[in-house]
Design a protein around this motif. Structure first.
Motif, PDB file in Angstrom:
ATOM      1  N   THR A  35       0.816  -1.214   0.000  1.00 30.51           N
ATOM      2  CA  THR A  35       0.000   0.000   0.000  1.00 30.51           C
ATOM      3  C   THR A  35       0.852   1.268   0.000  1.00 30.51           C
ATOM      4  O   THR A  35       0.429   2.291  -0.554  1.00 30.51           O
ATOM      5  CB  THR A  35      -0.948   0.017   1.206  1.00 30.51           C
ATOM      6  N   VAL A  77      -3.849  -9.017  -4.310  1.00 27.52           N
ATOM      7  CA  VAL A  77      -3.891  -9.735  -3.032  1.00 27.52           C
ATOM      8  C   VAL A  77      -3.485 -11.184  -3.290  1.00 27.52           C
ATOM      9  O   VAL A  77      -4.190 -11.921  -3.985  1.00 27.52           O
ATOM     10  CB  VAL A  77      -5.295  -9.668  -2.403  1.00 27.52           C
ATOM     11  N   GLU A 137      -2.058  -8.471   5.510  1.00 25.74           N
ATOM     12  CA  GLU A 137      -3.504  -8.262   5.426  1.00 25.74           C
ATOM     13  C   GLU A 137      -3.810  -6.768   5.338  1.00 25.74           C
ATOM     14  O   GLU A 137      -3.228  -5.952   6.054  1.00 25.74           O
ATOM     15  CB  GLU A 137      -4.180  -8.865   6.663  1.00 25.74           C
ATOM     16  N   LEU A 138      -4.713  -6.411   4.448  1.00 23.96           N
ATOM     17  CA  LEU A 138      -5.099  -5.016   4.277  1.00 23.96           C
ATOM     18  C   LEU A 138      -6.093  -4.593   5.340  1.00 23.96           C
ATOM     19  O   LEU A 138      -6.924  -5.389   5.779  1.00 23.96           O
ATOM     20  CB  LEU A 138      -5.727  -4.805   2.892  1.00 23.96           C
ATOM     21  N   ASP A 168      -9.385  -2.367   6.703  1.00 22.66           N
ATOM     22  CA  ASP A 168     -10.684  -2.068   6.076  1.00 22.66           C
ATOM     23  C   ASP A 168     -10.583  -0.805   5.231  1.00 22.66           C
ATOM     24  O   ASP A 168     -11.150  -0.736   4.136  1.00 22.66           O
ATOM     25  CB  ASP A 168     -11.763  -1.906   7.148  1.00 22.66           C
ATOM     26  N   GLU A 213      -7.887   0.403   3.743  1.00 23.89           N
ATOM     27  CA  GLU A 213      -7.114   0.129   2.533  1.00 23.89           C
ATOM     28  C   GLU A 213      -7.949  -0.637   1.512  1.00 23.89           C
ATOM     29  O   GLU A 213      -7.888  -0.360   0.312  1.00 23.89           O
ATOM     30  CB  GLU A 213      -5.851  -0.661   2.892  1.00 23.89           C
ATOM     31  N   GLN A 214      -8.735  -1.596   1.992  1.00 21.15           N
ATOM     32  CA  GLN A 214      -9.584  -2.362   1.078  1.00 21.15           C
ATOM     33  C   GLN A 214     -10.607  -1.465   0.398  1.00 21.15           C
ATOM     34  O   GLN A 214     -10.949  -1.674  -0.777  1.00 21.15           O
ATOM     35  CB  GLN A 214     -10.299  -3.478   1.836  1.00 21.15           C
ATOM     36  N   LEU A 241      -9.119  -4.035  -5.923  1.00 19.48           N
ATOM     37  CA  LEU A 241      -8.430  -5.242  -5.489  1.00 19.48           C
ATOM     38  C   LEU A 241      -8.658  -6.370  -6.484  1.00 19.48           C
ATOM     39  O   LEU A 241      -9.765  -6.539  -7.001  1.00 19.48           O
ATOM     40  CB  LEU A 241      -8.918  -5.687  -4.106  1.00 19.48           C
ATOM     41  N   THR A 248      -7.260 -10.712  -7.063  1.00 25.19           N
ATOM     42  CA  THR A 248      -6.488 -11.828  -6.512  1.00 25.19           C
ATOM     43  C   THR A 248      -5.758 -12.591  -7.613  1.00 25.19           C
ATOM     44  O   THR A 248      -5.005 -13.510  -7.348  1.00 25.19           O
ATOM     45  CB  THR A 248      -7.400 -12.805  -5.745  1.00 25.19           C
TER      46      THR A 248
END
Length: 249
Positions: free
Chosen positions: A202, A219, A225-226, A228, A230-231, A236, A238
C-alpha cells in the motif's frame, strides 16, 4: 498508449525459500572466489559507498565483532562485506548496491541451473492477452534489472523475456517515492494517468497515486492483510486474469 506495470508475479516463498537463502549460503564463497575481478570490485565499491552513506545519515549499521579465524586484510574486508550484506537483508533493505550484488550471484546460479525462476500461474497467460490488446508491459522492482531478466529468462516456463517491453529498478528511485513513477512515465514516453500500476504494497500504491498513476492492489496468499480502510481505498484483484484492460485507445 496503454501501459501496465506489475509487481507480484513471483511467489514470495520463492524469494524466501530459494533466492535469499542462496545468497546467505554462498555469499562468502562468492566474494572469496571473485574478489580480484572487476565486477566484484565494483559491487564491493557500491556496498562501501552505501555503508558510508548510512553512517553519514546515522542509520544503524552492523557491529563488527573480532573473529580470531580472520588473519589477512582480504579476509577481514570480505568478512565486513558479508556482515553488511546479511544485515541489509535481515533489515529488508532495498539498496541498489545490495540488489546489484544479489543479481550477479543469481546470474551464476541461474546459468548453472541451480535455481529457476517461478511466477504465479495466472501471470503468463494474462500478460500475453494484454499484449494482444496492444498494451505495453513493464516491470519495476526492487530487484536489479539484471536479476529481473535472469529470473524471467530462466523460469520453469522457459524464457519469458518476450512478455515485457522494459525493466526498471531502484536506480529510478524508491518504490515508495512518487517521483520514481514520474521518472518511469517520462522514460516510457507516456503520461502517468496512462499507466496502471499493480502492487501488493500500500505504501507503493500511495506513492504511485500521488504521481497520478492508476493503482490496483494484487492480493496474494501470504501478503500482509489489508486494513478495512485500505480495502475500501483501492481496486483489489487476486489474479491477473481478473484485470480487464481496455487496450490501446
Amino acid at each position: 498508449m496503454g501501459s501496465l506495470r506489475f509487481l507480484q508475479v513471483v511467489p514470495d516463498d520463492i524469494r524466501r525459500d530459494v533466492l535469499f537463502p542462496y545468497i546467505r549460503e554462498h555469499l562468502e564463497d562468492h566474494l572469496s572466489a571473485h574478489w580480484e575481478e572487476d565486477e566484484c570490485k565494483q559491487d564491493v565499491h557500491l556496498l562501501k559507498k552505501q555503508m558510508e552513506e548510512d553512517m553519514k545519515q546515522n542509520r544503524a549499521c552492523p557491529v563488527h565483532t573480532v573473529d580470531q579465524t580472520v588473519h589477512t586484510d582480504e579476509e577481514k574486508a570480505i568478512r565486513e562485506v558479508v556482515e553488511n550484506v546479511l544485515w541489509q537483508m535481515a533489515a529488508d533493505r532495498k539498496s541498489t548496491a545490495l540488489k546489484q550484488l544479489q543479481g550477479h550471484m543469481w546470474r551464476s546460479a541461474y546459468s548453472s541451473g541451480r535455481i529457476k525462476g517461478e511466477v504465479y500461474q495466472d501471470v503468463t497467460p494474462s500478460i500475453r492477452r494484454w499484449r494482444e490488446l496492444g498494451l505495453k508491459v513493464f516491470v519495476y522492482s526492487s530487484g536489479s534489472v539484471e536479476a529481473q531478466k535472469l529470473l524471467f529468462a530462466h523460469s520453469v516456463e522457459g524464457d519469458l523475456l518476450d512478455l515485457f517491453d522494459g525493466h526498471f529498478d531502484t536506480s529510478m528511485g524508491a518504490k515508495v517515492d512518487g517521483k520514481s513513477y514520474e521518472r518511469i512515465a517520462e522514460r516510457i514516453g507516456c503520461q502517468p494517468e496512462e499507466i496502471t500500476f499493480l502492487t501488493d504494497v500500500t505504501r507503493e500504491a500511495k506513492a504511485a497515486e500521488d504521481a497520478g498513476v492508476n493503482v490496483v492492489i494484487v492480493v496474494r496468499p501470504g501478503n500482509l492483510e489489508l486494513t478495512d480502510e485500505e480495502q475500501a481505498s483501492y481496486s483489489l484483484i487476486t489474479s491477473f486474469s481478473q484485470l480487464e484492460p481496455t487496450g490501446r485507445g
